[in-house]
Structures are given as structure tokens and as C-alpha cells.
Scaffold this motif. Structure first.
Motif, mmCIF file in Angstrom:
data_model
loop_
_atom_site.group_PDB
_atom_site.id
_atom_site.type_symbol
_atom_site.label_atom_id
_atom_site.label_comp_id
_atom_site.label_asym_id
_atom_site.label_seq_id
_atom_site.Cartn_x
_atom_site.Cartn_y
_atom_site.Cartn_z
ATOM 1 N N HIS A 43 0.870 -1.166 0.000
ATOM 2 C CA HIS A 43 0.000 0.000 0.000
ATOM 3 C C HIS A 43 0.905 1.213 0.000
ATOM 4 N N CYS A 45 0.587 4.387 0.688
ATOM 5 C CA CYS A 45 0.301 5.581 1.484
ATOM 6 C C CYS A 45 0.987 5.445 2.841
ATOM 7 N N VAL A 47 0.575 6.157 6.927
ATOM 8 C CA VAL A 47 -0.329 6.460 8.033
ATOM 9 C C VAL A 47 0.533 6.853 9.224
ATOM 10 N N ARG A 52 -2.660 8.441 13.554
ATOM 11 C CA ARG A 52 -3.297 7.290 12.886
ATOM 12 C C ARG A 52 -4.156 7.715 11.709
ATOM 13 N N GLU A 53 -3.726 8.792 11.052
ATOM 14 C CA GLU A 53 -4.396 9.301 9.865
ATOM 15 C C GLU A 53 -3.464 9.192 8.672
ATOM 16 N N GLU A 54 -4.050 8.977 7.512
ATOM 17 C CA GLU A 54 -3.271 8.922 6.285
ATOM 18 C C GLU A 54 -2.769 10.328 5.951
ATOM 19 N N THR A 55 -1.495 10.427 5.576
ATOM 20 C CA THR A 55 -0.946 11.726 5.213
ATOM 21 C C THR A 55 -1.366 12.076 3.782
ATOM 22 N N ASP A 56 -1.319 13.371 3.476
ATOM 23 C CA ASP A 56 -1.664 13.838 2.132
ATOM 24 C C ASP A 56 -0.863 15.100 1.843
ATOM 25 N N SER A 71 3.367 12.528 10.763
ATOM 26 C CA SER A 71 2.757 13.572 9.944
ATOM 27 C C SER A 71 3.225 14.947 10.406
#
Length: 109
Positions: A43, A45, A47, A52-56, A71
Motif C-alpha cells: 500500500h 500511502c 499512516v 493514525r491518519e493517512e498523510t496527504d 505527519s
């Protein structure tokens, strides 16, 4: 196509990935018709282990001085924490403590 070695097929796909709309190596391998099996699928992406959030793009991963990644928002929260030690902040992954400053963080994008 069967006569072209698989590695050359991958190189050709990677070379023209902009035209083909391919973003990552895994997709290029798949487009070249090579099945790597489940053991080599991943995967792509990140985290954050803190939030515990996906970075963007708005909250990219950053590299801490100890080489662990979190992050950017989590790093800022750690930097501004009212209960932080005078020694600095502790990495959420390892026992290392350091002074966290924005100009010392490396963006991983």
C-alpha cells in the motif's frame, strides 16, 4: 510482447508512465503484465503512527532527527505541547529525545 524480457517491459512502461497515467512502480509492473503475487504487493500511502491518519499534500509525512516518520501536523502538535520536557520531545517510536524545530524536519514527499 512475449519475446521482450520482463525487465525491459517494465522499463518501457516506466519511461512512458506520464503518457500512460501511471503513478507508482507497482502499477507499472502490473501494466507490464508481470504478476508479483501477494508477497510483493504494498500500500503506497503513509499512516502517521501518532494521529493514525493517512498523510496527504496538506499534511505530508516528515522525518524526525531519529529517522522515524510522522505527519507534519503531529510534529507541530508535539512541538507546541504545553507539557513537553525541557529536553525536547520524545520520538513516539523510539526512546530518543530531541529539540523539534520546523527547519530541522525533512518533508517526505
Amino acid at each position: 510482447r512475449a519475446s521482450i524480457p520482463k525487465s525491459l517491459q517494465i522499463l518501457n512502461v516506466l519511461k512512458h508512465r506520464d503518457l500512460l497515467g501511471i503513478e507508482d512502480v507497482g502499477e507499472a509492473v502490473s501494466t507490464a503484465g508481470i504478476d508479483l503475487g501477494e508477497d510483493f504487493c504494498y500500500h503506497s500511502c503513509f499512516v502517521c503512527p501518532v494521529s493514525r491518519e493517512e498523510t496527504d499534500a496538506d499534511n505530508p509525512p516528515v522525518l524526525l532527527p531519529c529517522s522515524h516518520a510522522i505527519s507534519q501536523q503531529a510534529a507541530r502538535r508535539m512541538e507546541r505541547a504545553p507539557n513537553r520536557s525541557p529536553d525536547g520531545v520524545k520520538c513516539p517510536t523510539c526512546p530518543r529525545t530531541f529539540q523539534l524545530q520546523r527547519n530541522t524536519l525533512t518533508l517526505l514527499v
